[in-house]
Write a protein that holds these residues in place. Structure first.
Motif, short mmCIF file in Angstrom:
data_model
loop_
_atom_site.label_atom_id
_atom_site.label_comp_id
_atom_site.label_asym_id
_atom_site.label_seq_id
_atom_site.Cartn_x
_atom_site.Cartn_y
_atom_site.Cartn_z
N ARG A 163 -7.70 10.99 2.55
CA ARG A 163 -6.45 9.68 2.19
C ARG A 163 -7.11 8.19 1.82
O ARG A 163 -6.92 7.55 0.93
CB ARG A 163 -5.79 9.46 3.32
CG ARG A 163 -4.24 10.32 3.15
CD ARG A 163 -3.46 9.82 4.67
NE ARG A 163 -3.30 9.86 5.61
CZ ARG A 163 -3.63 10.58 6.64
NH1 ARG A 163 -2.87 12.01 6.28
NH2 ARG A 163 -3.51 11.26 8.28
N LEU A 164 -8.53 7.65 2.41
CA LEU A 164 -8.81 6.77 1.63
C LEU A 164 -9.67 7.42 0.24
O LEU A 164 -9.92 6.09 -0.92
CB LEU A 164 -10.41 6.90 2.73
CG LEU A 164 -9.67 5.83 3.76
CD1 LEU A 164 -11.77 5.98 4.91
CD2 LEU A 164 -9.54 5.19 3.92
N GLU A 191 -18.26 3.75 11.05
CA GLU A 191 -17.17 4.11 10.57
C GLU A 191 -16.39 3.95 9.00
O GLU A 191 -15.90 3.15 8.79
CB GLU A 191 -15.27 3.39 11.89
CG GLU A 191 -14.27 4.70 11.19
CD GLU A 191 -12.50 3.45 12.56
OE1 GLU A 191 -11.55 4.14 11.54
OE2 GLU A 191 -13.00 2.43 12.60
N ASN A 245 -8.98 19.43 15.99
CA ASN A 245 -8.73 18.78 14.24
C ASN A 245 -7.71 20.72 14.65
O ASN A 245 -8.29 21.71 14.57
CB ASN A 245 -9.65 19.00 13.84
CG ASN A 245 -10.80 20.16 13.79
OD1 ASN A 245 -10.85 20.92 12.68
ND2 ASN A 245 -11.98 19.87 14.45
N ASP A 292 -4.65 17.89 11.35
CA ASP A 292 -4.06 16.61 12.53
C ASP A 292 -5.19 16.99 13.68
O ASP A 292 -5.57 17.63 14.24
CB ASP A 292 -2.63 16.84 12.69
CG ASP A 292 -1.59 15.60 13.26
OD1 ASP A 292 -2.51 14.91 13.57
OD2 ASP A 292 -0.39 16.03 12.99
N GLY A 344 -7.67 14.26 7.86
CA GLY A 344 -6.88 13.87 7.64
C GLY A 344 -6.79 12.79 7.05
O GLY A 344 -6.96 12.23 5.83
N ASN A 345 -6.92 11.61 7.72
CA ASN A 345 -7.63 10.04 7.24
C ASN A 345 -8.84 9.65 6.72
O ASN A 345 -8.32 9.12 6.01
CB ASN A 345 -7.43 9.41 8.80
CG ASN A 345 -6.14 9.66 9.29
OD1 ASN A 345 -4.85 9.33 8.60
ND2 ASN A 345 -6.76 9.04 10.57
N VAL A 346 -9.52 10.39 7.11
CA VAL A 346 -10.78 10.15 5.75
C VAL A 346 -10.50 10.76 4.45
O VAL A 346 -10.64 9.65 3.19
CB VAL A 346 -12.00 10.85 5.96
CG1 VAL A 346 -13.33 10.28 5.24
CG2 VAL A 346 -12.51 10.13 7.29
N GLU A 362 -10.30 13.43 12.22
CA GLU A 362 -10.11 12.20 11.35
C GLU A 362 -10.26 12.12 10.24
O GLU A 362 -9.99 11.86 8.89
CB GLU A 362 -11.37 11.15 11.75
CG GLU A 362 -10.68 10.41 13.61
CD GLU A 362 -9.22 10.17 13.20
OE1 GLU A 362 -8.81 8.60 12.29
OE2 GLU A 362 -8.44 9.97 14.36
N ASP A 416 -13.52 3.04 3.92
CA ASP A 416 -13.15 2.31 2.00
C ASP A 416 -14.17 3.18 1.19
O ASP A 416 -15.44 3.94 2.06
CB ASP A 416 -12.60 1.11 1.88
CG ASP A 416 -12.21 1.05 0.83
OD1 ASP A 416 -11.21 2.57 0.69
OD2 ASP A 416 -11.12 -0.01 0.45
#
Length: 514
Positions: free
Chosen positions: A335-336, A274, A439, A353, A331-333, A329, A277
Protein backbone atom coordinates in the motif's frame (compact mmCIF):
# COMPACT_ATOMS: atom_id res chain seq x y z
CA UNK A 1 30.01 -23.96 -28.49
CA UNK A 2 32.24 -21.31 -26.93
CA UNK A 3 33.57 -23.74 -24.37
CA UNK A 4 34.13 -26.44 -27.00
CA UNK A 5 36.08 -23.99 -29.15
CA UNK A 6 38.15 -23.00 -26.15
CA UNK A 7 39.01 -26.64 -25.45
CA UNK A 8 40.02 -27.23 -29.07
CA UNK A 9 42.36 -24.25 -28.94
CA UNK A 10 43.89 -25.55 -25.71
CA UNK A 11 44.45 -28.97 -27.25
CA UNK A 12 46.05 -27.45 -30.35
CA UNK A 13 48.74 -25.68 -28.31
CA UNK A 14 50.78 -28.79 -27.30
CA UNK A 15 50.51 -30.21 -30.81
CA UNK A 16 51.92 -27.01 -32.28
CA UNK A 17 54.70 -27.01 -29.72
CA UNK A 18 55.58 -30.64 -30.34
CA UNK A 19 55.42 -30.52 -34.11
CA UNK A 20 57.14 -27.17 -34.73
CA UNK A 21 60.74 -27.84 -35.77
CA UNK A 22 61.76 -24.26 -35.12
CA UNK A 23 60.37 -24.03 -31.61
CA UNK A 24 62.56 -22.29 -29.08
CA UNK A 25 62.64 -22.94 -25.34
CA UNK A 26 60.14 -20.79 -23.51
CA UNK A 27 61.39 -18.30 -21.02
CA UNK A 28 62.50 -14.70 -20.62
CA UNK A 29 65.58 -12.96 -21.89
CA UNK A 30 68.12 -12.01 -19.25
CA UNK A 31 70.55 -9.09 -19.19
CA UNK A 32 73.23 -11.07 -21.02
CA UNK A 33 70.86 -11.97 -23.86
CA UNK A 34 70.52 -15.62 -22.80
CA UNK A 35 67.17 -17.24 -22.40
CA UNK A 36 66.25 -17.82 -18.77
CA UNK A 37 64.09 -20.89 -18.24
CA UNK A 38 60.74 -20.43 -16.49
CA UNK A 39 60.36 -22.39 -13.29
CA UNK A 40 59.21 -25.93 -14.07
CA UNK A 41 60.10 -25.58 -17.80
CA UNK A 42 63.07 -27.95 -17.63
CA UNK A 43 64.69 -28.79 -20.95
CA UNK A 44 64.22 -32.46 -21.83
CA UNK A 45 65.86 -33.73 -25.05
CA UNK A 46 63.47 -36.71 -25.27
CA UNK A 47 60.58 -35.60 -27.56
CA UNK A 48 57.94 -38.05 -26.23
CA UNK A 49 58.47 -37.16 -22.54
CA UNK A 50 58.44 -33.46 -23.40
CA UNK A 51 55.16 -33.84 -25.34
CA UNK A 52 53.46 -35.70 -22.46
CA UNK A 53 54.65 -33.05 -20.00
CA UNK A 54 53.12 -30.28 -22.14
CA UNK A 55 49.91 -32.26 -22.55
CA UNK A 56 49.69 -32.72 -18.78
CA UNK A 57 50.02 -28.97 -18.19
CA UNK A 58 47.27 -28.20 -20.69
CA UNK A 59 44.94 -30.86 -19.32
CA UNK A 60 45.25 -29.19 -15.90
CA UNK A 61 44.21 -25.92 -17.51
CA UNK A 62 41.21 -27.63 -19.07
CA UNK A 63 40.24 -29.11 -15.66
CA UNK A 64 40.47 -25.67 -14.03
CA UNK A 65 38.25 -24.28 -16.81
CA UNK A 66 35.47 -26.82 -16.22
CA UNK A 67 35.87 -27.28 -12.44
CA UNK A 68 36.35 -23.84 -10.85
CA UNK A 69 37.58 -23.63 -7.29
CA UNK A 70 34.92 -22.97 -4.63
CA UNK A 71 35.37 -20.37 -1.91
CA UNK A 72 33.14 -20.08 1.16
CA UNK A 73 32.01 -16.52 1.79
CA UNK A 74 35.01 -15.11 -0.06
CA UNK A 75 35.24 -11.78 -1.86
CA UNK A 76 37.97 -12.72 -4.29
CA UNK A 77 35.75 -14.25 -6.98
CA UNK A 78 34.75 -12.27 -10.03
CA UNK A 79 31.06 -11.53 -10.00
CA UNK A 80 28.83 -13.60 -12.24
CA UNK A 81 27.88 -11.98 -15.52
CA UNK A 82 24.14 -11.82 -15.99
CA UNK A 83 21.61 -10.89 -18.62
CA UNK A 84 19.60 -8.64 -16.30
CA UNK A 85 18.00 -5.53 -17.76
CA UNK A 86 19.06 -3.54 -14.71
CA UNK A 87 22.41 -1.72 -14.51
CA UNK A 88 23.80 -2.84 -11.19
CA UNK A 89 26.61 -0.96 -9.49
CA UNK A 90 27.94 -3.66 -7.17
CA UNK A 91 29.00 -3.40 -3.54
CA UNK A 92 30.10 -0.10 -2.10
CA UNK A 93 31.26 0.67 1.40
CA UNK A 94 31.67 -1.59 4.41
CA UNK A 95 29.10 -3.94 5.90
CA UNK A 96 28.48 -1.78 8.97
CA UNK A 97 28.02 1.45 6.96
CA UNK A 98 24.47 2.53 6.11
CA UNK A 99 23.95 2.12 2.38
CA UNK A 100 22.30 5.12 0.76
CA UNK A 101 22.34 3.39 -2.63
CA UNK A 102 21.96 -0.27 -3.56
CA UNK A 103 21.19 -2.51 -6.49
CA UNK A 104 18.56 -4.71 -4.83
CA UNK A 105 16.55 -3.67 -1.79
CA UNK A 106 14.69 -6.43 0.03
CA UNK A 107 11.98 -5.34 2.46
CA UNK A 108 11.72 -8.12 5.03
CA UNK A 109 14.59 -10.12 6.46
CA UNK A 110 12.69 -13.25 7.50
CA UNK A 111 13.06 -16.67 5.91
CA UNK A 112 12.15 -15.63 2.36
CA UNK A 113 13.93 -12.25 2.42
CA UNK A 114 17.14 -13.73 3.83
CA UNK A 115 16.96 -16.58 1.31
CA UNK A 116 16.70 -14.11 -1.57
CA UNK A 117 19.70 -12.21 -0.24
CA UNK A 118 21.65 -15.46 0.13
CA UNK A 119 21.02 -16.67 -3.42
CA UNK A 120 21.74 -13.26 -4.96
CA UNK A 121 25.04 -12.84 -3.13
CA UNK A 122 26.03 -16.48 -3.52
CA UNK A 123 25.91 -16.00 -7.27
CA UNK A 124 26.94 -12.38 -7.77
CA UNK A 125 29.32 -11.80 -4.83
CA UNK A 126 30.69 -8.25 -5.08
CA UNK A 127 28.92 -7.64 -8.39
CA UNK A 128 25.65 -6.88 -6.63
CA UNK A 129 24.96 -4.58 -3.68
CA UNK A 130 22.08 -6.12 -1.69
CA UNK A 131 20.40 -4.40 1.26
CA UNK A 132 17.81 -6.10 3.50
CA UNK A 133 15.56 -3.95 5.70
CA UNK A 134 14.04 -5.75 8.70
CA UNK A 135 12.10 -3.94 11.42
CA UNK A 136 11.97 -6.80 13.95
CA UNK A 137 15.42 -8.24 14.57
CA UNK A 138 14.04 -10.59 17.24
CA UNK A 139 11.57 -12.03 14.69
CA UNK A 140 8.89 -12.10 17.38
CA UNK A 141 6.16 -11.62 14.74
CA UNK A 142 7.82 -13.69 12.04
CA UNK A 143 6.14 -16.81 10.69
CA UNK A 144 9.19 -18.82 11.72
CA UNK A 145 8.07 -18.28 15.32
CA UNK A 146 5.14 -20.68 14.81
CA UNK A 147 6.58 -22.87 12.08
CA UNK A 148 6.27 -26.62 12.56
CA UNK A 149 9.51 -27.12 10.65
CA UNK A 150 7.73 -29.65 8.47
CA UNK A 151 9.18 -30.67 5.12
CA UNK A 152 6.57 -32.40 2.98
CA UNK A 153 5.75 -32.33 -0.77
CA UNK A 154 2.21 -33.63 -0.27
CA UNK A 155 0.50 -30.73 -2.07
CA UNK A 156 -2.04 -30.59 -4.86
CA UNK A 157 -0.30 -27.98 -7.06
CA UNK A 158 2.80 -28.94 -9.10
CA UNK A 159 4.59 -25.72 -8.11
CA UNK A 160 4.26 -26.41 -4.38
CA UNK A 161 5.32 -30.04 -4.83
CA UNK A 162 8.42 -29.05 -6.78
CA UNK A 163 9.38 -26.29 -4.34
CA UNK A 164 9.20 -28.71 -1.42
CA UNK A 165 11.24 -31.33 -3.30
CA UNK A 166 13.84 -28.65 -4.00
CA UNK A 167 13.80 -27.78 -0.29
CA UNK A 168 14.32 -31.43 0.67
CA UNK A 169 17.39 -31.69 -1.56
CA UNK A 170 18.66 -28.39 -0.18
CA UNK A 171 18.25 -29.61 3.43
CA UNK A 172 20.05 -32.85 2.71
CA UNK A 173 23.02 -30.88 1.40
CA UNK A 174 22.81 -28.01 3.87
CA UNK A 175 26.43 -28.39 5.00
CA UNK A 176 27.61 -27.73 1.45
CA UNK A 177 25.72 -24.41 1.48
CA UNK A 178 26.23 -23.29 5.08
CA UNK A 179 28.94 -25.41 6.66
CA UNK A 180 28.41 -27.24 9.95
CA UNK A 181 28.45 -24.37 12.48
CA UNK A 182 24.64 -24.21 12.83
CA UNK A 183 23.11 -27.64 12.04
CA UNK A 184 19.55 -27.64 10.73
CA UNK A 185 18.57 -30.67 12.79
CA UNK A 186 16.97 -32.23 9.74
CA UNK A 187 15.13 -35.44 10.73
CA UNK A 188 14.04 -37.57 7.76
CA UNK A 189 10.59 -38.96 8.51
CA UNK A 190 7.28 -39.37 6.71
CA UNK A 191 4.14 -37.23 7.01
CA UNK A 192 0.73 -38.85 7.25
CA UNK A 193 -2.14 -36.89 5.67
CA UNK A 194 -5.56 -38.26 6.65
CA UNK A 195 -8.74 -37.91 4.62
CA UNK A 196 -12.40 -38.68 5.28
CA UNK A 197 -14.76 -40.26 2.77
CA UNK A 198 -15.51 -36.95 1.05
CA UNK A 199 -11.84 -36.14 0.41
CA UNK A 200 -10.50 -39.65 -0.27
CA UNK A 201 -10.79 -39.42 -4.06
CA UNK A 202 -8.99 -36.06 -4.12
CA UNK A 203 -6.20 -37.49 -1.94
CA UNK A 204 -5.76 -40.38 -4.41
CA UNK A 205 -5.49 -38.00 -7.36
CA UNK A 206 -2.93 -35.69 -5.80
CA UNK A 207 -0.89 -38.66 -4.52
CA UNK A 208 -0.61 -39.83 -8.13
CA UNK A 209 0.54 -36.36 -9.20
CA UNK A 210 3.11 -36.17 -6.39
CA UNK A 211 4.67 -39.49 -7.38
CA UNK A 212 4.79 -38.42 -11.03
CA UNK A 213 6.77 -35.33 -10.03
CA UNK A 214 9.35 -37.22 -7.97
CA UNK A 215 7.82 -37.56 -4.51
CA UNK A 216 7.42 -41.02 -3.00
CA UNK A 217 4.36 -41.78 -0.91
CA UNK A 218 1.92 -44.60 -0.30
CA UNK A 219 -1.85 -44.74 0.16
CA UNK A 220 -3.15 -46.71 3.16
CA UNK A 221 -6.72 -47.74 3.86
CA UNK A 222 -8.18 -47.45 7.36
CA UNK A 223 -7.44 -51.12 8.07
CA UNK A 224 -3.82 -50.82 6.99
CA UNK A 225 -3.42 -47.64 9.03
CA UNK A 226 -4.71 -49.42 12.15
CA UNK A 227 -2.31 -52.32 11.60
CA UNK A 228 0.71 -50.12 10.96
CA UNK A 229 -0.03 -47.58 13.69
CA UNK A 230 -1.92 -49.34 16.53
CA UNK A 231 -2.01 -46.12 18.60
CA UNK A 232 -4.06 -44.37 15.86
CA UNK A 233 -7.86 -44.32 15.99
CA UNK A 234 -9.08 -44.56 12.38
CA UNK A 235 -12.72 -43.74 13.07
CA UNK A 236 -13.99 -41.43 10.31
CA UNK A 237 -10.85 -42.03 8.20
CA UNK A 238 -11.24 -43.47 4.71
CA UNK A 239 -7.68 -43.08 3.45
CA UNK A 240 -4.24 -41.94 4.51
CA UNK A 241 -1.18 -40.92 2.48
CA UNK A 242 2.23 -41.42 4.08
CA UNK A 243 5.49 -40.12 2.65
CA UNK A 244 8.32 -42.57 2.05
CA UNK A 245 11.14 -40.26 0.90
CA UNK A 246 12.19 -36.58 0.99
CA UNK A 247 10.07 -35.75 4.00
CA UNK A 248 10.81 -34.89 7.62
CA UNK A 249 11.22 -31.86 9.83
CA UNK A 250 13.96 -29.39 10.70
CA UNK A 251 14.76 -26.43 12.94
CA UNK A 252 13.27 -23.35 11.20
CA UNK A 253 15.30 -20.98 13.41
CA UNK A 254 18.52 -22.67 12.30
CA UNK A 255 17.53 -22.31 8.64
CA UNK A 256 16.81 -18.59 9.10
CA UNK A 257 20.07 -18.05 11.00
CA UNK A 258 22.05 -19.84 8.28
CA UNK A 259 20.46 -17.86 5.44
CA UNK A 260 21.14 -14.57 7.19
CA UNK A 261 24.66 -15.54 8.28
CA UNK A 262 25.62 -16.80 4.81
CA UNK A 263 24.13 -13.76 3.06
CA UNK A 264 26.03 -11.43 5.41
CA UNK A 265 29.19 -13.46 4.86
CA UNK A 266 28.87 -12.94 1.13
CA UNK A 267 28.45 -9.18 1.66
CA UNK A 268 24.72 -8.48 2.02
CA UNK A 269 23.83 -5.49 4.24
CA UNK A 270 21.11 -5.99 6.89
CA UNK A 271 19.49 -2.78 8.18
CA UNK A 272 17.43 -2.64 11.37
CA UNK A 273 14.58 -0.32 10.45
CA UNK A 274 11.06 -0.07 9.05
CA UNK A 275 10.09 0.88 5.50
CA UNK A 276 7.53 3.67 5.96
CA UNK A 277 7.29 5.27 2.53
CA UNK A 278 8.49 5.28 -1.07
CA UNK A 279 9.90 8.13 -3.14
CA UNK A 280 8.84 8.10 -6.79
CA UNK A 281 10.58 9.14 -10.00
CA UNK A 282 8.90 10.24 -13.23
CA UNK A 283 10.11 8.27 -16.26
CA UNK A 284 8.79 9.54 -19.56
CA UNK A 285 10.74 6.87 -21.46
CA UNK A 286 8.54 4.08 -20.03
CA UNK A 287 5.07 3.57 -21.48
CA UNK A 288 2.55 1.17 -19.94
CA UNK A 289 0.24 -0.13 -22.67
CA UNK A 290 -3.32 -1.25 -22.04
CA UNK A 291 -3.73 0.70 -18.79
CA UNK A 292 -4.35 4.37 -19.41
CA UNK A 293 -5.91 4.87 -15.96
CA UNK A 294 -2.82 4.11 -13.87
CA UNK A 295 -0.49 6.10 -16.14
CA UNK A 296 -2.60 9.27 -16.31
CA UNK A 297 -0.13 12.09 -15.82
CA UNK A 298 2.88 9.94 -16.77
CA UNK A 299 4.57 6.80 -15.46
CA UNK A 300 6.23 6.96 -12.06
CA UNK A 301 8.62 4.27 -10.88
CA UNK A 302 9.80 3.46 -7.38
CA UNK A 303 13.09 5.23 -6.76
CA UNK A 304 13.83 5.27 -3.02
CA UNK A 305 12.52 3.79 0.21
CA UNK A 306 12.20 5.81 3.39
CA UNK A 307 13.47 3.82 6.39
CA UNK A 308 12.60 4.75 9.94
CA UNK A 309 15.51 3.82 12.19
CA UNK A 310 15.15 2.51 15.77
CA UNK A 311 16.00 5.98 17.14
CA UNK A 312 13.11 7.56 15.21
CA UNK A 313 15.22 9.21 12.51
CA UNK A 314 14.42 8.66 8.85
CA UNK A 315 16.85 7.86 6.06
CA UNK A 316 16.43 7.01 2.39
CA UNK A 317 17.93 4.23 0.28
CA UNK A 318 17.95 4.58 -3.50
CA UNK A 319 17.60 1.26 -5.32
CA UNK A 320 17.53 -0.17 -8.81
CA UNK A 321 15.12 -2.92 -7.84
CA UNK A 322 12.93 -3.67 -4.81
CA UNK A 323 11.53 -6.96 -3.46
CA UNK A 324 8.60 -7.07 -1.04
CA UNK A 325 9.12 -10.09 1.23
CA UNK A 326 7.75 -8.64 4.44
CA UNK A 327 5.62 -11.60 5.53
CA UNK A 328 2.47 -10.50 7.35
CA UNK A 329 3.34 -6.84 6.63
CA UNK A 330 3.62 -7.34 2.86
CA UNK A 331 0.14 -5.94 2.22
CA UNK A 332 0.94 -2.79 4.21
CA UNK A 333 4.25 -2.30 2.37
CA UNK A 334 2.45 -2.74 -0.96
CA UNK A 335 0.00 0.00 0.00
CA UNK A 336 2.98 2.34 0.50
CA UNK A 337 3.63 1.76 -3.21
CA UNK A 338 -0.05 2.63 -3.96
CA UNK A 339 -0.83 -1.01 -4.76
CA UNK A 340 -4.51 -1.36 -4.00
CA UNK A 341 -4.96 2.40 -3.69
CA UNK A 342 -4.35 3.62 -7.24
CA UNK A 343 -6.15 3.31 -10.57
CA UNK A 344 -5.99 0.66 -13.25
CA UNK A 345 -3.59 -2.16 -12.34
CA UNK A 346 -2.80 -0.38 -9.10
CA UNK A 347 -6.40 -0.84 -8.04
CA UNK A 348 -5.74 -4.55 -7.31
CA UNK A 349 -4.36 -4.94 -3.76
CA UNK A 350 -1.78 -7.42 -2.51
CA UNK A 351 -4.13 -9.73 -0.54
CA UNK A 352 -1.73 -10.67 2.26
CA UNK A 353 -2.98 -10.72 5.83
CA UNK A 354 -1.87 -12.19 9.17
CA UNK A 355 -3.36 -15.45 10.34
CA UNK A 356 -2.95 -16.86 13.82
CA UNK A 357 -1.42 -20.22 14.69
CA UNK A 358 -1.23 -21.83 18.12
CA UNK A 359 1.56 -24.22 19.07
CA UNK A 360 1.68 -26.54 22.09
CA UNK A 361 4.41 -28.79 23.45
CA UNK A 362 2.90 -31.87 25.07
CA UNK A 363 4.44 -34.53 27.29
CA UNK A 364 3.22 -38.00 28.11
CA UNK A 365 4.75 -41.18 29.45
CA UNK A 366 1.78 -43.32 28.49
CA UNK A 367 3.12 -46.73 27.29
CA UNK A 368 0.66 -46.76 24.38
CA UNK A 369 1.77 -43.32 23.13
CA UNK A 370 3.34 -43.09 19.64
CA UNK A 371 7.01 -44.00 19.48
CA UNK A 372 9.87 -43.59 17.03
CA UNK A 373 7.78 -44.76 14.08
CA UNK A 374 5.34 -41.88 14.46
CA UNK A 375 5.03 -39.71 11.33
CA UNK A 376 3.88 -36.11 11.41
CA UNK A 377 0.07 -36.34 11.35
CA UNK A 378 -2.18 -33.90 9.49
CA UNK A 379 -5.64 -34.70 10.82
CA UNK A 380 -9.02 -34.02 9.20
CA UNK A 381 -9.81 -31.67 12.11
CA UNK A 382 -6.98 -29.33 11.07
CA UNK A 383 -4.72 -30.37 13.96
CA UNK A 384 -1.15 -31.38 13.13
CA UNK A 385 1.06 -33.37 15.48
CA UNK A 386 4.59 -34.81 15.54
CA UNK A 387 7.02 -36.12 18.10
CA UNK A 388 9.79 -33.85 19.37
CA UNK A 389 12.95 -35.73 20.30
CA UNK A 390 13.03 -38.98 22.26
CA UNK A 391 11.79 -37.92 25.70
CA UNK A 392 8.04 -38.29 25.28
CA UNK A 393 7.51 -34.76 23.95
CA UNK A 394 5.22 -33.87 21.06
CA UNK A 395 4.50 -30.68 19.11
CA UNK A 396 0.87 -29.92 18.32
CA UNK A 397 -0.38 -27.07 16.14
CA UNK A 398 -3.73 -25.58 15.22
CA UNK A 399 -4.82 -22.54 13.20
CA UNK A 400 -7.62 -20.42 14.68
CA UNK A 401 -8.21 -16.72 14.28
CA UNK A 402 -10.85 -16.14 16.93
CA UNK A 403 -8.86 -17.03 20.06
CA UNK A 404 -5.63 -16.32 21.89
CA UNK A 405 -4.89 -20.03 22.09
CA UNK A 406 -4.67 -20.22 25.89
CA UNK A 407 -4.86 -23.45 27.89
CA UNK A 408 -8.63 -23.13 28.27
CA UNK A 409 -8.98 -23.14 24.49
CA UNK A 410 -6.68 -26.15 24.22
CA UNK A 411 -8.72 -28.13 26.75
CA UNK A 412 -12.09 -27.22 25.24
CA UNK A 413 -11.30 -27.46 21.52
CA UNK A 414 -7.99 -29.09 20.66
CA UNK A 415 -7.64 -31.86 23.23
CA UNK A 416 -10.98 -33.54 22.38
CA UNK A 417 -10.05 -33.85 18.68
CA UNK A 418 -6.54 -34.94 19.67
CA UNK A 419 -7.85 -37.69 21.96
CA UNK A 420 -10.30 -38.81 19.31
CA UNK A 421 -7.37 -39.44 16.93
CA UNK A 422 -4.70 -40.59 19.44
CA UNK A 423 -6.34 -41.80 22.69
CA UNK A 424 -2.99 -41.97 24.50
CA UNK A 425 -2.94 -38.16 24.71
CA UNK A 426 -5.81 -38.07 27.17
CA UNK A 427 -3.36 -37.71 30.08
CA UNK A 428 -0.76 -35.61 28.21
CA UNK A 429 0.30 -32.38 29.93
CA UNK A 430 0.94 -29.07 28.20
CA UNK A 431 4.59 -28.18 28.85
CA UNK A 432 4.69 -24.99 26.79
CA UNK A 433 2.50 -23.00 24.44
CA UNK A 434 2.86 -20.06 22.09
CA UNK A 435 0.85 -18.20 19.49
CA UNK A 436 1.97 -16.20 16.50
CA UNK A 437 1.13 -15.13 12.97
CA UNK A 438 2.04 -16.29 9.50
CA UNK A 439 1.37 -14.50 6.22
CA UNK A 440 -1.80 -15.67 4.56
CA UNK A 441 -3.07 -15.03 1.04
CA UNK A 442 -6.79 -14.37 1.48
CA UNK A 443 -7.36 -14.64 -2.29
CA UNK A 444 -6.43 -18.27 -2.92
CA UNK A 445 -4.26 -19.36 0.03
CA UNK A 446 -1.17 -19.65 -2.18
CA UNK A 447 2.08 -17.79 -2.66
CA UNK A 448 2.49 -14.71 -4.86
CA UNK A 449 5.88 -14.63 -6.56
CA UNK A 450 7.35 -12.55 -9.34
CA UNK A 451 7.29 -9.09 -10.88
CA UNK A 452 4.49 -6.61 -10.29
CA UNK A 453 2.72 -5.93 -13.62
CA UNK A 454 2.85 -2.13 -13.28
CA UNK A 455 6.19 -1.28 -11.67
CA UNK A 456 9.15 -2.35 -13.79
CA UNK A 457 11.45 -2.59 -10.76
CA UNK A 458 9.28 -4.26 -8.11
CA UNK A 459 9.08 -7.95 -7.23
CA UNK A 460 6.88 -9.73 -4.68
CA UNK A 461 7.54 -12.91 -2.69
CA UNK A 462 4.90 -13.46 -0.02
CA UNK A 463 1.61 -15.13 0.92
CA UNK A 464 2.70 -18.77 1.13
CA UNK A 465 0.06 -19.39 3.79
CA UNK A 466 1.57 -21.79 6.27
CA UNK A 467 3.85 -23.80 3.98
CA UNK A 468 6.39 -21.02 3.41
CA UNK A 469 9.31 -22.06 5.66
CA UNK A 470 10.05 -25.30 3.84
CA UNK A 471 9.79 -23.45 0.53
CA UNK A 472 12.14 -20.57 1.40
CA UNK A 473 15.13 -22.16 -0.43
CA UNK A 474 13.14 -22.51 -3.67
CA UNK A 475 11.43 -19.10 -3.40
CA UNK A 476 14.71 -17.31 -2.76
CA UNK A 477 16.39 -19.01 -5.68
CA UNK A 478 13.43 -18.28 -7.99
CA UNK A 479 13.47 -14.54 -7.24
CA UNK A 480 17.26 -14.43 -7.64
CA UNK A 481 16.91 -16.04 -11.08
CA UNK A 482 14.31 -13.48 -12.16
CA UNK A 483 16.63 -10.67 -11.06
CA UNK A 484 19.91 -12.08 -12.37
CA UNK A 485 18.77 -13.95 -15.48
CA UNK A 486 15.40 -12.40 -16.30
CA UNK A 487 13.61 -15.76 -16.17
CA UNK A 488 13.01 -18.86 -14.06
CA UNK A 489 15.67 -21.50 -14.60
CA UNK A 490 15.39 -24.10 -11.83
CA UNK A 491 11.59 -24.26 -11.45
CA UNK A 492 8.93 -22.63 -13.59
CA UNK A 493 6.80 -20.74 -11.05
CA UNK A 494 5.26 -18.28 -13.50
CA UNK A 495 1.69 -19.34 -12.57
CA UNK A 496 2.25 -17.90 -9.08
CA UNK A 497 2.64 -14.36 -10.41
CA UNK A 498 0.58 -11.32 -9.42
CA UNK A 499 -1.09 -11.46 -12.85
CA UNK A 500 -3.53 -14.15 -11.69
CA UNK A 501 -5.09 -11.59 -9.35
CA UNK A 502 -5.77 -9.22 -12.24
CA UNK A 503 -7.34 -11.86 -14.50
CA UNK A 504 -9.07 -13.48 -11.50
CA UNK A 505 -7.69 -17.02 -11.87
CA UNK A 506 -7.11 -18.36 -8.35
CA UNK A 507 -4.81 -21.34 -7.67
CA UNK A 508 -6.20 -23.08 -4.60
CA UNK A 509 -4.00 -25.51 -2.65
CA UNK A 510 -5.95 -28.50 -1.31
CA UNK A 511 -3.34 -29.63 1.24
CA UNK A 512 -2.24 -26.30 2.70
CA UNK A 513 -1.78 -26.17 6.49
CA UNK A 514 -4.05 -23.19 7.03
Amino acid sequence: MLRCGHVVRLLQVPLQRACSSGAKPTGSTGKNGNVEKNRGDIEDPHPIRRTFRLLGNDMRKIKEFFVPQEHKYGNDLEHTKTTSKFKFRGNSGQLDVFQTHCDVLIIGGGGIGSSIAYWLKEKAREGLNVVVVEKDETYSRSGVHVSTGGLCPQFSLPENIQMSLFGAEFMRNASAHFGDDIPLGYTPHGHLVLANEADAQTLMQISRLQNELGARNELLTADRLATRFPWLNTEGIALGCIGLEREGWFDPWALLANFRRAASGYGAHFVHGEAVDFVYQSQEDIIVTGDSESTAGGYQSLDKVVVQMPDGSRRTIKFALCVIAAGTESGNVARLAKIGLGAGMLRVPLPIDARKRHMYVLHTEEPSAPGMSMPMIVDTSGTFLRRDGLGGHYVCGYNAQETDGDLAYFESTIRPSLIRRVPAFETATVVNSSSGFYNYNVYDENGILGAHPYYHNLYIASGFSGQGTQQTPAVGRAISELIMDGQFRTLDLSRLSFDRLIVDKPMHEFNALN
